[in-house]
Design a protein around this motif. Structure first.
Motif, PDB file in Angstrom:
ATOM      1  N   GLN A   1       0.852  -1.202   0.000  1.00 50.06           N
ATOM      2  CA  GLN A   1       0.000   0.000   0.000  1.00 50.06           C
ATOM      3  C   GLN A   1       0.885   1.250   0.000  1.00 50.06           C
ATOM      4  N   LYS A   2       0.577   2.186  -0.917  1.00 51.19           N
ATOM      5  CA  LYS A   2       1.326   3.423  -0.951  1.00 51.19           C
ATOM      6  C   LYS A   2       0.990   4.258   0.262  1.00 51.19           C
ATOM      7  N   GLU A   3       1.964   5.080   0.686  1.00 47.65           N
ATOM      8  CA  GLU A   3       1.708   5.963   1.828  1.00 47.65           C
ATOM      9  C   GLU A   3       0.663   7.011   1.501  1.00 47.65           C
ATOM     10  N   VAL A   4       0.661   7.480   0.254  1.00 47.76           N
ATOM     11  CA  VAL A   4      -0.286   8.504  -0.186  1.00 47.76           C
ATOM     12  C   VAL A   4      -0.967   8.013  -1.460  1.00 47.76           C
ATOM     13  N   GLU A   5      -2.283   7.994  -1.448  1.00 51.96           N
ATOM     14  CA  GLU A   5      -3.059   7.553  -2.604  1.00 51.96           C
ATOM     15  C   GLU A   5      -3.798   8.748  -3.207  1.00 51.96           C
ATOM     16  N   LEU A  21     -10.640  17.616  -5.442  1.00 56.61           N
ATOM     17  CA  LEU A  21      -9.487  16.736  -5.607  1.00 56.61           C
ATOM     18  C   LEU A  21      -9.142  16.156  -4.242  1.00 56.61           C
ATOM     19  N   ASN A  22      -8.790  14.888  -4.210  1.00 61.40           N
ATOM     20  CA  ASN A  22      -8.652  14.225  -2.914  1.00 61.40           C
ATOM     21  C   ASN A  22      -7.412  13.342  -2.838  1.00 61.40           C
ATOM     22  N   CYS A  23      -6.930  13.178  -1.616  1.00 64.46           N
ATOM     23  CA  CYS A  23      -5.860  12.234  -1.317  1.00 64.46           C
ATOM     24  C   CYS A  23      -6.160  11.545   0.004  1.00 64.46           C
ATOM     25  N   THR A  24      -5.781  10.294   0.092  1.00 62.21           N
ATOM     26  CA  THR A  24      -5.826   9.596   1.371  1.00 62.21           C
ATOM     27  C   THR A  24      -4.406   9.176   1.730  1.00 62.21           C
ATOM     28  N   TYR A  25      -4.177   8.992   3.003  1.00 63.54           N
ATOM     29  CA  TYR A  25      -2.843   8.596   3.440  1.00 63.54           C
ATOM     30  C   TYR A  25      -2.942   7.586   4.568  1.00 63.54           C
ATOM     31  N   SER A  26      -1.859   6.865   4.760  1.00 70.68           N
ATOM     32  CA  SER A  26      -1.896   5.789   5.753  1.00 70.68           C
ATOM     33  C   SER A  26      -1.087   6.116   7.010  1.00 70.68           C
ATOM     34  N   ASN A  27      -0.155   7.034   6.921  1.00 79.28           N
ATOM     35  CA  ASN A  27       0.737   7.322   8.043  1.00 79.28           C
ATOM     36  C   ASN A  27       0.139   8.435   8.911  1.00 79.28           C
ATOM     37  N   SER A  28      -0.332   8.078  10.084  1.00 81.88           N
ATOM     38  CA  SER A  28      -0.985   9.062  10.949  1.00 81.88           C
ATOM     39  C   SER A  28       0.004  10.088  11.508  1.00 81.88           C
TER      40      SER A  28
END
Lengths: 115, 114
Positions: A1-5, A21-28
């Protein structure tokens, strides 16, 4: 999984539309959030920079950060053909002792605003 | 914001040769960065260049392939050595802004290796 999608698009909208425009991320641990605009054959240009959750407005642009959902957005109101570009989200961790934060970029979303 | 220029803006090179890209900032900055942006892709950090110290390279990038110089607080060079067609890309330099969490970018160098 990429850190930023980030959805690469392309996104095509009529002039005057509201663009999201949107981004999701995994690193809190990410604390700083940026949006860059990149025209064809140009370098990225810093558009918006936010630190906290909530909204930040600059003219027709609004950056929104939701840290609880790990989700950031850029809204463009009254979109113009001149807004046609690739929009990259970027984020970074809290500064190290030397003050440097490595930026992690999304893939970029290509936006076309047609007259 | 810092104004950053790069030379050359583009080049076409033969495999096996090397190209040095120059980056000039209009003000003194502590940190400069070199990125690669392959066609249709996002930015990948190659290395961070501090004045007066060795560059710090990211995983997958090595000094022998991408030697970097940082002789003063306004200038840096990136050399792409022993080039192959896989090195065809846009190379971008950046520096930190007034807010050190942000970076400002140069216009990029478009490299095509034949």
């Amino acid at each position: 999984q990429k850190e930023v999608e980030q959805d690469p698009g392309p996104l095509s909208v009529p002039e005057g539309a509201i663009v999201s425009l949107n981004c999701t991320y995994s690193n809190s641990a990410f604390q700083y959030f940026m949006w860059y605009r990149q025209y064809s054959r140009k370098g990225p240009e810093l558009l918006m920079y936010t630190y906290s959750s909530g909204n930040k407005e600059d003219g027709r642009f609004t950056a929104q950060v939701d840290k609880s959902s790990k989700y950031i957005s850029l809204f463009i109101r009254d979109s113009q053909p001149s807004d046609s570009a690739t929009y990259l989200c970027a984020m970074s961790l809290r500064g190290l002792s030397g003050g440097y934060n490595k930026l992690i970029f999304g893939a970029g979303t290509r936006l076309a605003v047609h007259p | 914001s810092a104004v950053i220029s790069q030379k050359p803006s583009r080049d076409i090179c033969q495999r096996g040769t090397s190209l040095t890209i120059q980056c000039q900032v209009d003000s003194q900055v502590t940190m400069m960065f070199w990125y690669r942006q392959q066609p249709g892709q996002s930015l990948t950090l190659i290395a961070t260049a501090n004045q007066g110290s060795e560059a710090t390279y990211e995983s997958g990038f090595v000094i022998d392939k991408f030697p970097i110089s940082r002789p003063n607080l306004t200038f840096s060079t990136l050399t792409v050595s022993n080039m192959s067609p896989e090195d065809s890309s846009i190379y971008l330099c950046s520096s930190t802004g007034r807010a050190k969490e942000t970076q400002y970018f140069g216009p990029g160098t478009r490299l095509l290796v034949l």
